[in-house]
Design a protein around this motif. Sequence first.
Motif, PDB file in Angstrom:
ATOM      1  N   THR A 259      -8.100  -8.109   5.210  1.00  0.00           N
ATOM      2  CA  THR A 259      -7.956  -8.606   6.583  1.00  0.00           C
ATOM      3  C   THR A 259      -8.852  -9.827   6.835  1.00  0.00           C
ATOM      4  OG1 THR A 259      -7.364  -6.432   7.409  1.00  0.00           O
ATOM      5  CG2 THR A 259      -8.323  -7.940   9.015  1.00  0.00           C
TER       6      THR A 259
ATOM      7  N   ASP B 259       1.629   3.931   2.801  1.00  0.00           N
ATOM      8  CA  ASP B 259       2.566   3.683   3.891  1.00  0.00           C
ATOM      9  C   ASP B 259       3.976   3.755   3.320  1.00  0.00           C
ATOM     10  OD1 ASP B 259       0.833   3.313   6.072  1.00  0.00           O
ATOM     11  OD2 ASP B 259       0.403   1.264   5.462  1.00  0.00           O
TER      12      ASP B 259
ATOM     13  N   VAL C 212      -1.527  -3.511  11.570  1.00  0.00           N
ATOM     14  CA  VAL C 212      -1.028  -3.892  10.244  1.00  0.00           C
ATOM     15  C   VAL C 212      -0.641  -2.626   9.486  1.00  0.00           C
ATOM     16  CG1 VAL C 212      -1.713  -4.889   8.026  1.00  0.00           C
ATOM     17  CG2 VAL C 212      -2.521  -5.929  10.170  1.00  0.00           C
TER      18      VAL C 212
ATOM     19  N   LEU D  55       0.875  -1.178   0.000  1.00  0.00           N
ATOM     20  CA  LEU D  55       0.000   0.000   0.000  1.00  0.00           C
ATOM     21  C   LEU D  55       0.914   1.231   0.000  1.00  0.00           C
ATOM     22  CD1 LEU D  55      -2.667  -1.157   2.631  1.00  0.00           C
ATOM     23  CD2 LEU D  55      -2.417  -1.784   0.221  1.00  0.00           C
TER      24      LEU D  55
ATOM     25  N   GLY E  51      -5.961  -2.684  10.645  1.00  0.00           N
ATOM     26  CA  GLY E  51      -6.111  -4.097  10.946  1.00  0.00           C
ATOM     27  C   GLY E  51      -5.279  -4.352  12.198  1.00  0.00           C
TER      28      GLY E  51
ATOM     29  N   GLU F 263     -10.292  -6.314  11.348  1.00  0.00           N
ATOM     30  CA  GLU F 263     -10.207  -5.035  10.649  1.00  0.00           C
ATOM     31  C   GLU F 263     -10.848  -3.917  11.462  1.00  0.00           C
ATOM     32  OE1 GLU F 263      -8.435  -4.246   8.193  1.00  0.00           O
ATOM     33  OE2 GLU F 263      -9.258  -2.417   7.346  1.00  0.00           O
ATOM     34  N   LYS F 264     -10.052  -2.919  11.751  1.00  0.00           N
ATOM     35  CA  LYS F 264     -10.506  -1.665  12.384  1.00  0.00           C
ATOM     36  C   LYS F 264     -11.427  -1.851  13.600  1.00  0.00           C
ATOM     37  CE  LYS F 264      -9.471   0.963   8.321  1.00  0.00           C
ATOM     38  NZ  LYS F 264      -9.718   0.661   6.941  1.00  0.00           N
TER      39      LYS F 264
HETATM   40  C1  G1P Z   1      -5.701  -0.748   5.070  1.00  0.00           C
HETATM   41  C2  G1P Z   1      -5.999  -2.116   5.688  1.00  0.00           C
HETATM   42  C3  G1P Z   1      -5.708  -2.085   7.188  1.00  0.00           C
HETATM   43  C4  G1P Z   1      -4.268  -1.657   7.407  1.00  0.00           C
HETATM   44  C5  G1P Z   1      -4.001  -0.289   6.731  1.00  0.00           C
HETATM   45  C6  G1P Z   1      -2.514   0.066   6.800  1.00  0.00           C
HETATM   46  O1  G1P Z   1      -6.631   0.174   5.582  1.00  0.00           O
HETATM   47  O2  G1P Z   1      -7.356  -2.455   5.450  1.00  0.00           O
HETATM   48  O3  G1P Z   1      -5.911  -3.373   7.744  1.00  0.00           O
HETATM   49  O4  G1P Z   1      -3.991  -1.565   8.797  1.00  0.00           O
HETATM   50  O5  G1P Z   1      -4.380  -0.333   5.346  1.00  0.00           O
HETATM   51  O6  G1P Z   1      -2.258   1.320   6.257  1.00  0.00           O
HETATM   52  P1  G1P Z   1      -6.860   1.646   4.936  1.00  0.00           P
HETATM   53  O7  G1P Z   1      -5.824   2.544   5.556  1.00  0.00           O
HETATM   54  O8  G1P Z   1      -6.684   1.500   3.464  1.00  0.00           O
HETATM   55  O9  G1P Z   1      -8.243   2.044   5.321  1.00  0.00           O
END
Ligand code: G1P
Length: 305
Positions: free
Chosen positions: A240, A140, A212, A137, A180, A199-200
Amino acid sequence: MPTNTKKQRIRKAVFPVAGLGTRFLPATKTVPKEMLPIVDRPLIQYAVDEAIEAGCDTLIFVTNRYKHAVADYFDKAYELEQKLEKSGKHEQLDLVRNVLPEGVRAVFVTQTEALGLGHAVLCAKPVVGDEPFAVMLPDDLIWNKDGPGALKQMADHAEKFGVGAIAVQDVPEEQTASYGIVAVEGFEDRHGAIRRIVEKPQPADAPSTLAVVGRYILPPTIFDHLEKTGKGAGGEIQLTDAIASQIADSQIDAYRFKGTRFDCGTHIGLVEATIRFALDHEKISDAARDSMTKALQELGVIDLS
Ligand code: G1P
């Protein structure tokens, strides 16, 4: 008991980049969030470099039909290269050419509906095939100045033990609903087998404060789980939830990576990363330090008189 999988090096990395980036409007009205610069390189480039360093040679971008900028960025820019070559701008030419080094290919897959991160990853199934792969992602941004990037650390671990791996870091209790959250059997060095993942969750429901971060190494069987995963948190198909089902069959470790993570999905995270990279930049570090010092003096935050 979950089992270990074949000891195999990852070669493919999936980048879900179909999001609308509404948090950064109006900038993201025309520029995708992944193309926002941290000093002189777009956010996506940092994640791509990290994946290549980890050994990936196939980069799979899951995008939507409106986002052409990411594909254009990784395409060859013939006219620009010719112009730079003619005018003897070799340094700039190298920068343009090294966006994707030789031997690395970019593949684009369209996510036709925004159904969530799990759905985005599932869209990459035909390109990933039957081998372990990474999910990155780009929001990050992980910086490990003097050592290997987070994904390389995780890929070495995953290959050595024949397991999956997910990057984690501790977060304040009040922030669990943004991530997560995993429960781990116990840590040995930097890793431990995940026993639960949610998740969340609200702080009261969170199994821990271990969150996560956007780096995953997953076995190809995750696609079977994703296909059976219904809508979860936020009404979306969550990666997740598929991982929660996967850990009953095969081991996935939480991995506490070495490095600093900037959450560039938020304004302050993007600014923090920009400041940090500017202070470390080979050409502008001194100027950046002077400028920040001056600004803090003007604001009365520091007094150097
Ligand atoms: C996603 C994932 C989440 C993770 C996060 C990290 O969430 O669903 O589990 O902890 O990325 O950045 P988002 O930030 O896209 O809502």
